[in-house]
Design a protein around this motif. Sequence first.
Motif: not given
Length: 189
Positions: A22-30
């Motif tokens: 989830a943190v990785f996906l948030d980083a990719v999105i942001a």
Amino acid sequence: MKAMSEDSNEYIYVGFWRRYAAVFLDAVIALGIFFLALFVAGAIGIFDSSLFFANYIVQAQSGYIDYSQNPLLWLIWFSFLFFYLIVTISLYGATPGKRFFGIAVISTNDHLRISIIRSFFRYILYFISSILLFLPFLTQLFTKKRQTLYDLMVKTIVIKGKFVNGELTETEDVFTKKWLVFLLSIAWL
């Protein structure tokens, strides 16, 4: 509240890998939104994105990034991060990445979403934990509720579930399918 295990009448606490995804996906999105905004601003002539990237790379290699060169840009970036990482946790119980993986952050006291102030302190402690070589994350391995040190300090737990219309509901366990879709999307990029 339906996000409880039928066998133990307790919440299903989320472990390291799902939280990391989830943190990785948030980083990719942001970062994707940030870079897209920079390129659009450069394309319409508001901002010289090529000069920004050239300066940023030189500064990153020297080990010091001078945020005073583009104060409005950095103010917008940090304001976006504030909304993305702090306000969404307070309003929806999860960031978009956490929501994608069917997890929510709730208070250990009342089992509701946390306030914006608690979300802010949770993020600050998360940031400090990251600076400390992620060592405070190791407490997850030794606590019954899989809490990191910052979760313990701000009295939060991360559980399987999501808020829908203000109510905490159970999520389907489609982690494997979503994980596969996520990895294939990253591989495509």
